[in-house]
Design a protein around this motif. Structure first.
Motif, mmCIF file in Angstrom:
data_model
loop_
_atom_site.group_PDB
_atom_site.id
_atom_site.type_symbol
_atom_site.label_atom_id
_atom_site.label_comp_id
_atom_site.label_asym_id
_atom_site.label_seq_id
_atom_site.Cartn_x
_atom_site.Cartn_y
_atom_site.Cartn_z
ATOM 1 N N VAL C 295 0.915 -1.470 -0.320
ATOM 2 C CA VAL C 295 -0.620 -0.071 0.050
ATOM 3 C C VAL C 295 1.216 1.008 0.135
ATOM 4 O O VAL C 295 1.118 1.501 0.923
ATOM 5 C CB VAL C 295 -0.777 0.226 0.856
ATOM 6 N N ALA C 298 0.079 8.729 -0.467
ATOM 7 C CA ALA C 298 -0.504 9.849 -0.199
ATOM 8 C C ALA C 298 -1.156 8.751 1.377
ATOM 9 O O ALA C 298 -1.954 8.147 1.298
ATOM 10 C CB ALA C 298 -1.037 10.801 -0.646
ATOM 11 N N SER C 299 0.111 8.473 2.497
ATOM 12 C CA SER C 299 -1.593 7.616 3.771
ATOM 13 C C SER C 299 -1.753 8.968 4.547
ATOM 14 O O SER C 299 -2.386 9.797 4.188
ATOM 15 C CB SER C 299 -0.049 7.780 4.708
ATOM 16 N N ALA C 300 -2.370 7.471 5.247
ATOM 17 C CA ALA C 300 -3.860 8.352 6.262
ATOM 18 C C ALA C 300 -3.019 9.659 7.248
ATOM 19 O O ALA C 300 -3.619 10.849 7.563
ATOM 20 C CB ALA C 300 -4.173 8.152 6.986
ATOM 21 N N TYR C 304 -4.753 13.487 7.532
ATOM 22 C CA TYR C 304 -4.514 14.227 8.308
ATOM 23 C C TYR C 304 -3.659 15.850 7.852
ATOM 24 O O TYR C 304 -3.767 16.580 8.799
ATOM 25 C CB TYR C 304 -4.281 13.486 9.435
ATOM 26 N N ALA C 307 -5.308 18.093 6.115
ATOM 27 C CA ALA C 307 -6.709 18.495 6.894
ATOM 28 C C ALA C 307 -6.417 19.814 7.983
ATOM 29 O O ALA C 307 -6.713 20.653 8.041
ATOM 30 C CB ALA C 307 -7.153 17.268 7.895
ATOM 31 N N LEU C 308 -4.830 19.629 8.922
ATOM 32 C CA LEU C 308 -4.011 20.486 10.129
ATOM 33 C C LEU C 308 -3.685 21.697 9.165
ATOM 34 O O LEU C 308 -4.568 22.243 9.965
ATOM 35 C CB LEU C 308 -3.795 19.769 10.881
ATOM 36 N N GLU C 311 -7.314 23.480 7.971
ATOM 37 C CA GLU C 311 -8.361 23.899 8.641
ATOM 38 C C GLU C 311 -7.734 25.531 9.754
ATOM 39 O O GLU C 311 -7.957 26.266 10.057
ATOM 40 C CB GLU C 311 -7.707 23.213 10.395
ATOM 41 N N LEU C 333 4.176 4.525 11.891
ATOM 42 C CA LEU C 333 3.849 3.217 10.930
ATOM 43 C C LEU C 333 3.504 4.212 9.918
ATOM 44 O O LEU C 333 3.875 4.200 8.517
ATOM 45 C CB LEU C 333 2.227 3.377 10.988
ATOM 46 N N TYR C 334 4.007 5.646 9.898
ATOM 47 C CA TYR C 334 3.517 6.087 8.463
ATOM 48 C C TYR C 334 5.427 6.963 8.409
ATOM 49 O O TYR C 334 5.349 8.246 7.548
ATOM 50 C CB TYR C 334 2.523 7.793 8.973
ATOM 51 N N LEU D 98 -9.562 13.227 2.875
ATOM 52 C CA LEU D 98 -10.293 11.684 3.323
ATOM 53 C C LEU D 98 -11.224 12.053 4.565
ATOM 54 O O LEU D 98 -12.577 10.908 4.545
ATOM 55 C CB LEU D 98 -8.993 11.560 4.654
ATOM 56 N N PRO D 102 -10.434 17.868 10.776
ATOM 57 C CA PRO D 102 -9.889 17.006 11.281
ATOM 58 C C PRO D 102 -9.696 15.752 12.061
ATOM 59 O O PRO D 102 -9.147 14.754 12.219
ATOM 60 C CB PRO D 102 -8.416 17.991 11.528
ATOM 61 N N THR D 105 -10.628 12.264 10.506
ATOM 62 C CA THR D 105 -9.449 12.108 9.840
ATOM 63 C C THR D 105 -8.598 11.074 10.418
ATOM 64 O O THR D 105 -8.238 10.551 10.937
ATOM 65 C CB THR D 105 -8.434 13.096 9.402
ATOM 66 N N LEU D 106 -8.474 12.557 12.176
ATOM 67 C CA LEU D 106 -7.673 11.512 13.147
ATOM 68 C C LEU D 106 -8.427 10.234 13.729
ATOM 69 O O LEU D 106 -7.378 9.457 14.184
ATOM 70 C CB LEU D 106 -7.641 12.657 14.507
ATOM 71 N N VAL D 108 -9.851 8.292 11.595
ATOM 72 C CA VAL D 108 -9.571 7.048 10.777
ATOM 73 C C VAL D 108 -8.085 7.136 10.675
ATOM 74 O O VAL D 108 -7.507 5.071 10.732
ATOM 75 C CB VAL D 108 -9.755 7.817 9.241
ATOM 76 N N MET D 109 -7.126 7.912 11.126
ATOM 77 C CA MET D 109 -5.896 7.145 11.386
ATOM 78 C C MET D 109 -5.960 6.566 12.488
ATOM 79 O O MET D 109 -4.619 5.783 12.290
ATOM 80 C CB MET D 109 -4.933 8.796 11.290
ATOM 81 N N GLU D 112 -6.868 2.897 12.172
ATOM 82 C CA GLU D 112 -5.418 2.047 10.897
ATOM 83 C C GLU D 112 -4.072 2.232 11.659
ATOM 84 O O GLU D 112 -3.638 1.199 11.722
ATOM 85 C CB GLU D 112 -5.085 3.129 9.658
ATOM 86 N N LEU D 113 -4.031 2.486 12.585
ATOM 87 C CA LEU D 113 -2.719 2.282 13.754
ATOM 88 C C LEU D 113 -3.010 1.386 14.316
ATOM 89 O O LEU D 113 -2.056 0.244 14.622
ATOM 90 C CB LEU D 113 -2.097 4.031 14.484
ATOM 91 N N GLY D 116 -2.264 -1.619 12.771
ATOM 92 C CA GLY D 116 -0.952 -1.667 12.527
ATOM 93 C C GLY D 116 -0.329 -1.934 10.858
ATOM 94 O O GLY D 116 0.696 -1.581 11.486
ATOM 95 N N ARG D 118 -0.848 -0.281 6.588
ATOM 96 C CA ARG D 118 -1.227 0.607 5.687
ATOM 97 C C ARG D 118 -2.533 -0.034 4.932
ATOM 98 O O ARG D 118 -1.741 -0.942 4.297
ATOM 99 C CB ARG D 118 -0.314 1.592 5.662
ATOM 100 N N LEU D 119 -3.110 0.697 5.386
ATOM 101 C CA LEU D 119 -4.378 0.394 4.074
ATOM 102 C C LEU D 119 -4.762 1.411 3.160
ATOM 103 O O LEU D 119 -5.286 1.577 2.171
ATOM 104 C CB LEU D 119 -6.272 0.251 4.671
ATOM 105 N N VAL D 120 -4.834 2.382 3.522
ATOM 106 C CA VAL D 120 -5.375 3.904 3.523
ATOM 107 C C VAL D 120 -4.045 4.351 2.206
ATOM 108 O O VAL D 120 -3.240 4.914 2.582
ATOM 109 C CB VAL D 120 -5.903 5.037 3.952
#
Lengths: 335, 335, 335, 335
Positions: C295, C298-300, C304, C307-308, C311, C333-334, D98, D102, D105-106, D108-109, D112-113, D116, D118-120
C-alpha cells in the motif's frame, strides 16, 4: 539646438549616462560633468567637444550652455544637488532614490512646491521598458478587467559586497514599489515581509531572499520575490492577475496574456515594428563608423551577390528547376 | 561635431530615416533632403534647424555641411545618386536593393573599384538586429559545430497592391539571400523554387506562398518560406541546424539553442543588459520633453511615495508584521 | 471478456507491447508470444498468466483464446505473419513498415481485398499522439483555411550502427509520409531530396542530414528535415502553414497556433483535462502496488496533515493573521 | 488475476473511476459499485461483466471477488466507508479529503494505527502528474540546492454554485498543502491569507481570489494564488526557487529550469519517451475497436501508399531530381 546637460556624478551610472547623451540619443549633448573625483570626471568627459569638467556640482550647472541637469551621484549627495538645480530653475533627471530617506525627499518636494512648477523627474527606468509599457497599456485598456493581484519576481545573480538586508527594500524593491503605483494608478497602503531561511549562496548576515507583500488603496495584493543572490542571472517578472485574465512580462517571451482559454503573445504587425531597433542601430553604426573614418557594413559586393541570387531565384520561379548562381571573383577591396 | 547627412528620397523609408537622424540617434544631423516631390521633402525637413530642401539629389549633396549621403529613393533612382555621391567622395548608406538589376549593381561596384576605396554601405538591416547578431555570434563561436541547414520563414500580413511574384524574390527573399551569406560566410551557388497552390488570401495572379531553396558554397541547404499574405502578422524566423545542435530566432523568445538534451535561452547577466534600452528611452524622453518645454515622468511625489513604502518595508522586515503606509494628501502640482 | 492477443516478435518493440498489453492498458491480455529466439519469447511471457510461448507465429495464433495478432517481428517476417493472420480471420496490428518493399505490401493488400474486409491496422503511432491529433483536428475544422505547406523536423540523437542512407527514408521519413497523408487527407505525388554536406557527427558514409520535399495531390509543399545524428535529443516538429494562420507542434509547448496577430496555445478547461493522465497513473500505481502486496502513495497521515493545514487556513481567512499549525508526532507506521 | 475493486460512490468522480478501471488501465476490474442512488450505480455498472450493484457500501465490499475499495462518495460518507474497509482488511483508495474535518481524519488514522498496517491511500493525484514528478525529482536530486520558496498558482475557470470561501482552502488549496509537503518533505507550520478585493466575476459573497501563504518546518515560504473564477481556464503552476536556480511547471512548456545563465527545458532522449503515450493509445484504440467489432486506424492502403512514397524517396536520394509517385486507384474497401 541640442540640449546642454550637466551630469553630476561620473561613477558607473553617471559615466554610462554621459556615453548615452554623447553618442546614443539625439538632441542633447554633455555640456559639463562634475565629480568629487576630478580624474574620474575628466575621463568621462574625454573626447566630448565643449564639455567642461568640475568637482563642484553647482559650478557644472553654471557652465555655459547648461539647460538641464542629470544627477547620478551617490544618494546622500542628491538633496544638495537638487536644490542647486532648483535655484537655477533647471529641469533635473535624478537617479533613484531621490534622497536616501523620506524626510529628505519631503524637503525636496516642498522646495519644488514652493517653486510652483515641476522640475524633477525621478529615474524609475522601468516606466520606459517596452514590456512594462505594454503591460501598463494592457491594464489601462481594461480588456482583462480590474487588476486583483500582481506577482513580481526580482532576481539578481549576485549582490555587491556592501549590500545590506535593508537595501533589499531600499535599492531593489523600490522598483516594484514604483512599478506597482505606476501600473495600477494606486497607492501602497501596507507592507509585510516574509523571510524564508536565507540561501547559503547569500553573504553571511544577508536575509536573502524575501517575500515582500503590498496592499494597495484599490484592494490589490502584490507579492514580490526579492532574491539578490539567485546565482543564475538577472530577471524581473511581473504578472498582473485581473478579473478576466492575466498579463505577464519578463519570462523571455515579451507580454503574454491569458484570457478566454488561451495564452498568447502578440505578433508584430509589420517590419517597422519588428526591426525598428535594427534600423536605429544600422544608421547609428554607419554614422559612428564615418566619424571614425571607416565605411563598414554590407558592401557593394554584398549588394551584387544578393542581386545575382535574386536573378537566379526569379529564373527558378519560372522554370521550376535548380538554377546555378555564377559569381565572379571577389575584388580585393571587398575581401 | 555632428555628421551632416543628405537624405535622398523622403517617402516612407526616407522620412523615417530623417526622423531617426534628427531625434533618435546621436552624432548626426539632417543637413539636406531631396525629393522629386518638393512638398514631401519640405514636410520631412520641417522643424529641422539648418536643413535645406531640394528636388535634385546632387544639389542636396552640395549643400553646406553635407558629409554623407543616405539614399532612400525608389530603386531605379539609386544608381545615379550613388554615382553622384562617388563624384563627391561621400560615404553613402543605400537602401536595398543597390539597383534593381545586377547589371546596374555591377556598374556601381566597378565605379567604386575605380575609386579604390569603399564608400557604399547597403542597408541590409537584419545585420543590425540583436537576434540576428546573437545568431551570427553563436555560429561563429562554433560551439554547435558547422552549420548544415538553415530553415527560414519570412511572413508579411499582407502584400501591397503593386506586388508581383518576382518581388517575392527581389524584395523579400533578398533579405534571406544576404542573411544566408552573412550568417554563414558562404556564397549561394544555386536556387530552386517550389510553388504550392497559391493561398486564396493572396491577390489573383500572385504565386504566394513559395518555398525557396538555396545551396551554398559550403554545402549548406537553406529553405525559405516566403509568404507575403499570411494574414496574421510579420514574422522572420531562422533556425540554423548545426552538427551538435541548433540555434533559432524569431519565434518570440529571442535566441533559443538546442544542444546536449536541452532547449535553452539565455538569461541576462544584469540590469544594464535587461534595461539597456529602457535607460536610452528614459533619457531620450526626458530630453524630448524639455525641448518641448515639458517636465514629465516620475515626479518628486512618486519619489516620496516610493520612499515611504520602502520605509514601511524596512520596518516590516524587522517586526515581521504588517506595517501601514501613511501618505499625506497629494499636492495639486502632482495631480 | 478481455481480448486475447498473440504477440509475434519479442524484441525491443515486441517486449514493450507485451508489457503494455499486460499491465498498462485494459481490456486485453497476452495469450501467446512467438519469437525465433525461444528464450527471448519466454522472458517476455514470464509472469503472465495463461500466456503460451512459441517459436512459430502460426502456432501462437492457434493458441487457445487468441482473437487478435500484434506483429512486431522484423520487417521481412511481416508478410508471412500477416497472411497467417488472414488465414485465421484474425485482426492484426502490424508495426510499420507493413513489408520492406511496395511489392510485398501490394500482395498483402490484395490478399486482404480478396477477404473483402479489413483486418490490418498499421502501427503509425503518430496518429495517436495527442499533439498530432490536435493538429489534425485544427486542420480539419478549417478555421485556419486550407493548408499550403508543412514544415517537418525529425531528429534523433544518434542512429544505430546498422543505419543506412536509404533507411533515412524507409525507417524515418516514412512517418512523415504517413503523417502528411493523414493530416492533409491527400496523396504524395512527388519527392525530391536535397543533401547538404554530411555532419561530421554522422557515421562515415551516412548522408545525414537531408531535406526531403513532398508535393501532394492538393498542391501542398512539404519539407522534412531528417537528421538522425543531431546529437542533442529526439524531436519531431510539424508546422502547418495555412491560408489564415499556422499550427505547429513538437517544440515543447503543445499545439501553438498563429492567427489574427497572435501566437497562442490553449489552456485546459478544467482539471479533468489537465490531470487526466495523473488520475490514470494514480489508480494504476495503486492497483500495481496492491497486486505486489504493497500500500503506497499518500497515507492517512498525509491526509491528516493536509486537513490540519486547511483548518488553520480557514481560521487565517477569518482573522487575517498568521495562524500556526500544530502537528502531533508522526506515528512510526507513516515514517 | 485482475484485482476486483468495489467503487463506492458513482457520481462524477466515481463514474470516471469506474470507466478508468474498466477500460483504461490494466490489471483490475470493477467487481461492485455502490451508490445511494441505485439508478446512478446501475448506470455506472452497465456493460461491465460480473459487476454487482449496491446501495450499501458494506454490501459492495462483501461482493464476490472484491479485494480493494475505491471511495469516491461525498466527503461526509468517507469515514464510515473507510472503517468498513478496515473491518475487512481491504486496501482503499480514498478521494481527498479523507474526511471533511481533522477530527474525523484523526479517528480514521487511529483506526488504521490499531490495525498496525497501512490500508489507506489518499487520492492526491498531483503526486502522479508527470510534471509534478519531474519537479519532485529535480528538487530531490539537489542540483539546484535547497528550496527557499514555492510560488503556486491554482486557477479554475469558474466555481460551482455551491462553492464557499472556506472551500477555497478545503477543496482547492488542500492540493497545494499536500504538494508542498510532498515536494519538500517538510511540514507546514503556519498559514496566513491575504484577501484582495474580490473579482466582480466571482459570485456575490465569495472572497475570490486570495493569496495563501505557508511557512514550513524547513523555513520555506510558499505563496499560493487561489482563484476559482479566473474565467479563462484551468491552470496549476508551481515554481520552486532554490539556492542555485529555479524549477517551474504548469505554464505549458513542461518543466523549465533556470540556472547558470539559462532557462531550459529537457528534450526527450528518444521516441520511446516522446511517443510513450501514443503507443499506449494506439494499442488501446485497436483493442477497443476489435471489442466493438471494428478494425480501424491506418490501413494496408496507408501502408502501401507510404511504401510507394519511400520508394520514390530512395530514388530521389540517388538521382537528386524530383521523382513522381504513381499510385493506383484506391480500392473501395479503403475508402
Amino acid at each position: 539646438m541640442s540640449l546642454g546637460i550637466a551630469v553630476i556624478g561620473t561613477g558607473r551610472m553617471g559615466a554610462d549616462h554621459v556615453r548615452r547623451i554623447d553618442s546614443v540619443i539625439g538632441g542633447a549633448r554633455v555640456a559639463a560633468v562634475a565629480d568629487l573625483d576630478a580624474d574620474r570626471a575628466r575621463e568621462a568627459a574625454a573626447g566630448i567637444e565643449g564639455c567642461s569638467v568640475h568637482t563642484d556640482p553647482a559650478a557644472a550647472m553654471d557652465a555655459p550652455g547648461v539647460a538641464a541637469v542629470l544627477i547620478a551621484s551617490s544618494g546622500p549627495a542628491h538633496e544638495a544637488a537638487l536644490l542647486e538645480a532648483f535655484a537655477r530653475g533647471l529641469p533635473v533627471l535624478c537617479e533613484k532614490p531621490l534622497t536616501p530617506d523620506p524626510a529628505g525627499t519631503l524637503r525636496v518636494m516642498e522646495a519644488e512646491l514652493r517653486l510652483g512648477r515641476r522640475l524633477v523627474t525621478v529615474g524609475f527606468m522601468r516606466r520606459y521598458d517596452s514590456e512594462y509599457q505594454e503591460l501598463q497599456r494592457t491594464l489601462e485598456q481594461g480588456e482583462l478587467g480590474r487588476a486583483l493581484m500582481l506577482h513580481c519576481r526580482h532576481r539578481n545573480a549576485q549582490s555587491p559586497p556592501f549590500f545590506t538586508t535593508e537595501m533589499l527594500i531600499r535599492d531593489s524593491v523600490v522598483h516594484e514599489a514604483d512599478a506597482t503605483r505606476w501600473l495600477l494608478g494606486q497607492e501602497v497602503t501596507a507592507v509585510q515581509v516574509l523571510r524564508p531561511r536565507p540561501s547559503s549562496g547569500a553573504p553571511q548576515g544577508l536575509g536573502d531572499p524575501q517575500l515582500v507583500l503590498f496592499e494597495t488603496s484599490g484592494g490589490v495584493v502584490v507579492d514580490v520575490e526579492i532574491f539578490v543572490n539567485c546565482g543564475f542571472g538577472y530577471e524581473v517578472h511581473c504578472e498582473a492577475v485581473c478579473e478576466r485574465g492575466t498579463a505577464s512580462i519578463g519570462a523571455g517571451s515579451g507580454l503574454v496574456t491569458r484570457g478566454a482559454g488561451r495564452a498568447a503573445r502578440a505578433i508584430p504587425e509589420d517590419f517597422t515594428v519588428r526591426f525598428a531597433e535594427a534600423y536605429d542601430r544600422e544608421v547609428r553604426a554607419w554614422v559612428d563608423g564615418i566619424r571614425r573614418g571607416r565605411v563598414e557594413g554590407a558592401s557593394a559586393w554584398d549588394g551584387y551577390a544578393a542581386a545575382l541570387v535574386c536573378e537566379a531565384g526569379v529564373r527558378a520561379q519560372e522554370c521550376g528547376e535548380r538554377v546555378g548562381v555564377e559569381l565572379p571573383e571577389r575584388p580585393a577591396l571587398y575581401a
